[in-house]
Design an enzyme around this catalytic site. Structure first.
Site, PDB file in Angstrom:
ATOM      1  N   CYS A  31       2.144   7.495   0.740  1.00 29.55           N
ATOM      2  CA  CYS A  31       2.220   7.053  -0.653  1.00 29.55           C
ATOM      3  C   CYS A  31       3.675   6.944  -1.100  1.00 29.55           C
ATOM      4  O   CYS A  31       4.445   7.899  -0.985  1.00 29.55           O
ATOM      5  CB  CYS A  31       1.467   8.056  -1.533  1.00 29.55           C
ATOM      6  SG  CYS A  31       1.664   7.770  -3.310  1.00 29.55           S
ATOM      7  N   GLY A  32       4.051   5.788  -1.607  1.00 27.84           N
ATOM      8  CA  GLY A  32       5.416   5.567  -2.051  1.00 27.84           C
ATOM      9  C   GLY A  32       5.842   6.505  -3.166  1.00 27.84           C
ATOM     10  O   GLY A  32       6.954   7.045  -3.145  1.00 27.84           O
TER      11      GLY A  32
END
Length: 113
Positions: free
Chosen positions: A10-11
């Site tokens: 997840c960024g």
């Protein structure tokens, strides 16, 4: 000790981890998809966040949309769903003592470290 519930894919979670790394403070990383958390820990996190369990659910996840979106679920049922399907838990979550925050946006993490 500061703890981050982290999903490396997840960024936003990676951004939150970067903020902690740059803070110079000691912290631990809990990859909650690899190391599932207990119901007791999840309830404590929800309490520290001061939110309802539904507010911690990632409502754009495919499993939520296909299997649960149209159902009326109790708080206890939602917690059990997040334990069974940890991908449904919003991320990143940073806990520092008696404070916790969802790092969306990641800069919110700075408020508790």
């Amino acid at each position: 000790m500061i703890t981050i519930l982290h999903n490396p894919r997840c960024g936003k979670s990676r951004e939150g981890l970067g903020l902690l790394e740059n803070s110079g403070k000691d912290f631990e990383v809990l990859k909650y998809l690899d190391e599932p958390i207990s119901e007791e820990i999840l309830k404590n996190i929800i309490s520290l966040l001061g939110i309802k369990p539904l507010e911690l659910v990632r409502k754009n996840e495919a499993i939520w949309k296909s299997d649960f979106k149209t159902k009326t679920l109790s708080d206890a049922e939602i917690i059990k769903l997040m334990i069974a399907h940890p991908k449904l838990i919003e991320r990143p979550i940073v806990i520092n003592g008696k404070k916790a925050v969802i790092g969306r946006p990641p800069q919110d993490i700075l408020n508790i470290i």
